[in-house]
Design an enzyme around this catalytic site. Structure first.
Site, PDB file in Angstrom:
ATOM      1  N   ASP B 317       0.870  -1.201   0.000  1.00 46.71           N
ATOM      2  CA  ASP B 317       0.000   0.000   0.000  1.00 46.71           C
ATOM      3  C   ASP B 317       0.895   1.236   0.000  1.00 46.71           C
ATOM      4  OD1 ASP B 317      -2.968   0.902   0.406  1.00 46.71           O
ATOM      5  OD2 ASP B 317      -1.755   2.147   1.801  1.00 46.71           O
ATOM      6  N   GLU B 360      -4.775   2.350  -4.068  1.00 50.14           N
ATOM      7  CA  GLU B 360      -3.324   2.424  -4.042  1.00 50.14           C
ATOM      8  C   GLU B 360      -2.726   1.162  -3.444  1.00 50.14           C
ATOM      9  OE1 GLU B 360      -5.436   3.917  -2.226  1.00 50.14           O
ATOM     10  OE2 GLU B 360      -4.786   4.144  -0.155  1.00 50.14           O
TER      11      GLU B 360
END
Lengths: 328, 450
Positions: B317, B360
Site C-alpha cells: 500500500d 493504491e
C-alpha cells in the site's frame, strides 16, 4: 370350173339333199307307232325342259291328235327300227306319234310351216336357213351321236397323194357332197376360205357327188385328189369294206352341232313340252332307248338345246354369203 | 442370369417360335397346294378319260371301255399314284374297273352313291387301311352348256396320297433341320452382335460408373455410336462432367471458407487474448487485476498444498497516497501507481504474480517462496520504491514516496485464500501502524499481539 356347179344327188346317211319336188308328191312314209303297252325301264327323272319361244312369238294353241315327226331318211331303209321310236314316243306322250321320213331337208322345214308336221329333225344348215325364214322356229333338242353333240368335217386325201397341207390343194380337184351339206361343203369351204383358197378359182376341179360315200369312193379311186366328208361316213365306209385306212386327213373344219329338233310354232306348249321330254328321255343308256334309236347308226339320244348352239353354223353361212354370194 | 443370356434365350426362343410357326404354316400351305395340284391332275385325268369314255358309253361299247382301262393299267397306274379306276353306269354297276374282278358288281359305298347323284365332279379325301386316298369322280354325260343332258354314268378314281405324305414328311424334317440350323446361326450372330453392341458397352459404362463412385471424377465412358447405349454413355459422361465441375467448385469454396475461418479464428484468438488481457489486467498499471489475482491465488494455493510447496503473499500500500492526490491531483497519483506497477513487474520473477489489488493497494504472489524469501523480496521492493524519485513526492511526509508491505506465507500464516489475505492484510495494517515505509511479516504481528 364347170364341174363345180354340177350335182350328183346321191343320198347319204346323214346329210342328204334330194331333188324331189314338193311335199305332197312325196310319199309320206308313215310309221304309225302302236301304243302296244310295251313296258320299259324309264330313265332317271329329269327336270322338265324349258319351253323355248323366240322373242315376239306367241304361244300356240294347236293340240295334235296324231303327232307327226319328220325325219331325214339318212339313207336308211324306212322300215328299219323306226317303229320302236314311234312306239316309245307314243307311250310317253299319250297320243299316237307318226314318223315321217323325207328325202329333202327343205321339205321338213316346209312341212312344219304348212302344218303337215308337228316336229321335225333338221340338219344344222337347214335349221339355220329355216330359222331365217321363220324366226319362231327354235331348236329344242340336238341329236347326240356317239355321245357327242358336235362333229367335224374332214378333208381327206390318199396317203400316197404327196399332199401335206391344205395349201397343197391349190391346183387339185376336190369332191364335195352338195351345197346344202354342212360337213360336205359349207364348213370345209369356209376352212379353205380362211386360208385364202377359193375353190372356184384355185382348185382344178370341184365335184358335187351327192353323198359322203360317193366322195370317199371318188378319193379312193383317184377321181378326186381330195374329198370333204365326216367321221361317221368314214366309219360306215370302213364297216362296208372300203379301204379307208389308205386315206389321210389333210384338214379338219369346224365343230358342227348335230341336227336340231324343232316344233311347229303354233303347237300347244304343253304338248310341245311333252314331246321334248319324251324324246329327251330316249337314249342308249336304256334298252328301250337303244331299241328306239337303233334306226340310225351312232345315234345316242337327244339333249335339250337352244338356238345359240347353231350360231357357229350361222357365222359360217354369213362368211360364205360374203365369200360366195350366199348359200343355196 | 446375365443380360446377355436372357436376351439370347429370349431371342432364340422367339426365333424358334417364329420359325416353327412359319414352318407349320408353310407346311400347311404346301400341303394344300400339293393337294390342290393332285386334285387338279386327278380331275384332268378324269376329264381326259371322260372324253374318251363318253362315246363307248353312249354306244354301249363295254369292250372299248375295258380296253381303255387295260391300256391305262399298262401305263403303270402305281407310278401315277392311281389306286383304282372304275367306270359305272347310272345304277352304279361297274362297266369297267382297273381290277377286272369287279366287273358287273355294284358299288355301294357312300362316295359312289353321292358321286352318282351329282351332276358335278366330286372330290374327297378318305383314310383307310391303305393310307390316305383322294377320291375323285366325274359324271360322264352329254350336254349343251346350261342345259340338261344325258347322264351315261360316272368315273370314280382313287389317288394315293402316301407319296405326298412322305414328301411332306421329308419336307417337314428338312424344314425343322433348317430351322434349327438357322436358329443356331442366328443365335451366334445375335450373341456376337449383342456382345459388341450392348454387353461390352454396358460393361465399360458399369466400370466407369464404379470408378466414378470410387472418387475418380476424371473417368469417362468410352462408348461410341448413335444408339441408345451410346446415348446413355453420353449422358453418363455429361453427368460425370457436371459432378466433377461441381465437386471442384465445392472444394474451392471449402478451401476459401476454411481460409476465411482460419483467419477469423486467428482474429478471434487475438480478440480473446485481448479480452483475456483486459479481463485479467489492470488498465492503469498493466498488472493483473483483482479477479485474476483471486483466481490465481486459489489455484496456486491448491497446487502448493498438493505439492507441499511454500507460497508467500505480499500486500503493498502506497503511504499517504490520499494526501498525494490531494496535493498533486489524481493524474499525478495515477502516474505514481503506473510507475509502481512497472517497478513490481521489473523486480519480480516471471513466475510471480503482481497485481493491483485496489486503489493504491497492490499484491504479489510469490510462488515456491518461503517467508524469508518473501520478506527479502518485499524489502527490496520497498527500498526500490523509496529510492525511486517520483514527481510530486516532495509533498509527502519525509519528502519521499514510500510503501508499506505486509507479508504472509502459506501454510504458516494461513492455508486458505481468506486466511492468507487476512494475514497479509493484518501485517500491512501493522506496518502502517508502525509508521509506514516498512515490511511487516505476519508472524511478527502475532507475537506482538500474543
Amino acid at each position: 370350173m364347170p364341174g363345180a356347179r354340177s350335182h350328183m344327188l346321191i343320198p347319204h346317211p346323214r346329210n342328204t339333199g334330194f331333188p324331189v319336188s314338193g311335199l305332197p308328191t312325196l310319199a309320206l312314209l308313215v310309221l304309225v307307232a302302236s301304243s302296244c303297252g310295251q313296258t320299259a325301264r324309264m330313265p332317271p327323272a329329269r327336270p322338265p325342259s324349258t319351253p323355248a319361244l323366240a322373242p315376239g312369238c306367241i304361244p300356240g294353241t294347236v293340240v295334235a291328235t296324231r303327232f307327226r315327226l319328220g325325219l331325214p331318211r339318212y339313207g336308211t331303209p324306212m322300215t328299219l327300227g323306226h317303229e320302236a321310236l314311234a312306239a316309245a314316243l307314243s307311250r310317253r306322250m299319250g297320243v299316237p306319234v307318226d314318223l315321217v321320213l323325207l328325202d329333202r331337208y327343205d321339205e321338213l322345214a316346209q312341212g312344219l310351216g304348212d302344218g303337215l308336221l308337228e316336229a321335225a329333225v333338221l340338219p344344222p344348215l337347214e335349221y339355220v336357213k329355216a330359222r331365217d325364214r321363220a324366226p319362231c322356229l327354235t331348236a329344242r333338242l340336238t341329236l347326240v351321236f356317239d355321245g357327242t353333240v358336235h362333229y367335224s368335217s374332214y378333208l381327206v386325201v390318199r396317203k400316197d397323194s404327196g399332199l401335206t397341207g391344205l395349201r397343197d390343194l391349190v391346183g387339185h380337184s376336190v369332191a364335195f357332197v352338195d351345197q346344202t351339206s354342212a360337213s360336205g361343203w359349207l364348213f370345209p369351204v369356209a376352212r379353205l376360205a380362211e386360208m385364202s383358197i377359193d375353190p372356184l378359182r384355185n382348185l382344178s376341179d370341184v365335184l358335187f357327188l351327192g353323198n359322203h360315200r360317193a366322195v370317199i369312193q371318188a378319193v379312193l379311186a383317184g377321181r378326186a385328189t381330195a374329198g370333204a366328208t365326216y367321221p361317221g361316213a368314214m366309219e360306215s365306209a370302213r364297216r362296208d369294206g372300203l379301204d379307208v385306212g389308205s386315206l389321210a386327213i389333210l384338214g379338219i373344219a369346224g365343230r358342227i352341232p348335230h341336227d336340231a329338233v324343232v316344233l311347229r310354232p303354233d303347237i300347244d306348249p304343253a304338248q310341245a313340252r311333252a314331246f321334248v321330254d319324251a324324246l329327251a328321255s330316249l337314249n342308249t343308256s336304256t334298252a328301250e332307248g337303244r331299241s328306239a334309236l337303233a334306226f340310225s347308226d351312232g345315234l345316242s339320244g337327244f339333249v335339250p338345246s337352244s338356238d345359240g348352239v347353231y350360231d357357229q353354223v350361222r357365222e359360217v353361212v354369213r362368211l360364205m354369203t360374203h365369200y360366195a354370194g350366199g348359200v343355196p | 442370369m446375365t443380360l446377355r443370356t436372357r436376351v439370347l434365350l429370349l431371342g432364340v426362343g422367339l426365333i424358334l417360335a417364329a420359325n416353327l410357326g412359319l414352318g407349320a404354316v408353310m407346311l400347311a400351305v404346301q400341303r394344300q397346294q400339293v393337294l390342290s395340284e393332285v386334285q387338279l391332275r386327278a380331275r384332268t385325268f378324269l376329264d381326259v378319260l371322260g372324253v374318251a369314255t363318253v362315246g363307248p358309253m353312249a354306244g354301249n361299247r363295254i369292250d372299248v371301255l375295258d380296253q381303255q382301262l387295260a391300256a391305262l393299267i399298262e401305263q403303270n397306274l402305281d407310278a401315277l399314284d392311281i389306286r383304282f379306276v372304275a367306270i359305272v353306269d347310272t345304277d352304279l354297276r361297274v362297266l369297267a374297273h382297273s381290277r377286272q374282278a369287279l366287273y358287273g358288281s355294284t358299288l355301294g359305298d357312300a362316295f359312289a352313291r353321292e358321286a352318282a347323284a351329282r351332276d358335278l365332279s366330286l372330290v374327297r379325301t378318305e383314310h383307310d387301311d391303305d393310307g390316305e386316298t383322294l377320291l375323285v369322280s366325274l359324271p360322264i354325260q352329254t350336254q349343251i352348256p346350261d342345259e340338261h343332258g344325258i347322264r351315261w354314268g360316272t368315273i370314280i378314281a382313287g389317288f394315293g396320297l402316301d407319296r405326298l405324305s412322305s414328301a411332306l414328311f421329308r419336307t417337314l424334317v428338312g424344314s425343322v433341320a433348317s430351322i434349327l440350323l438357322v436358329t443356331l446361326v442366328a443365335a451366334a450372330l445375335a450373341a456376337a452382335v449383342l456382345d459388341g453392341q450392348i454387353v461390352r458397352p454396358l460393361r465399360r459404362l458399369t466400370q466407369a460408373a464404379a470408378d466414378l463412385a470410387a472418387g475418380d471424377l476424371s473417368v469417362r465412358a468410352d462408348i461410341n455410336g448413335r444408339d441408345e447405349i451410346a446415348h446413355l454413355g453420353e449422358t453418363f459422361n455429361q453427368m460425370a462432367d457436371t459432378l466433377e465441375r461441381n465437386t471442384r467448385s465445392l472444394e474451392d469454396q471449402v478451401r476459401t471458407r476454411t481460409s476465411e475461418l482460419t483467419e477469423s479464428n486467428r482474429r478471434l484468438c487475438e480478440v480473446n487474448d485481448r479480452l483475456q488481457h483486459l479481463a485479467t489486467t489492470d488498465g492503469l498499471t498493466g498488472l493483473f487485476n483483482f479477479r485474476h489475482f483471486d483466481a490465481t491465488l486459489r489455484a496456486e494455493l491448491r497446487r502448493s498444498a498438493r505439492l507441499s510447496a511454500p507460497l508467500t503473499l505480499l500486500m503493498l500500500d502506497v503511504d499517504n497516497f490520499k494526501d498525494f492526490n490531494d496535493h498533486c491531483g489524481h493524474p499525478a497519483g495515477d502516474e505514481i501507481l503506473r510507475r509502481i506497477g512497472e517497478i513490481l513487474r521489473s523486480r519480480l520473477r516471471a513466475t510471480d504474480v503482481p497485481c493491483r489489488y485496489g486503489g493504491e493497494e497492490f499484491a504479489a504472489i510469490l510462488l515456491d517462496s518461503g517467508k524469508a524469501a518473501g520478506i527479502e523480496v518485499a524489502e527490496e521492493l520497498r527500498q526500490r520504491i523509496e529510492a525511486t524519485p517520483f514527481e510530486g513526492e516532495e509533498h509527502q511526509p519525509g519528502g519521499r514516496l514510500t510503501i508499506s508491505i505486509g507479508v504472509a506465507t502459506f501454510p504458516a500464516d494461513g492455508t486458505s485464500v481468506e486466511e492468507l489475505l487476512r494475514a497479509s492484510d493484518r501485517a500491512l495494517y501493522a506496518a502502517k501502524q508502525a509508521g509506514r515505509n516498512r515490511v511487516v511479516p505476519h508472524e511478527t504481528i502475532d507475537r506482538k499481539e500474543g
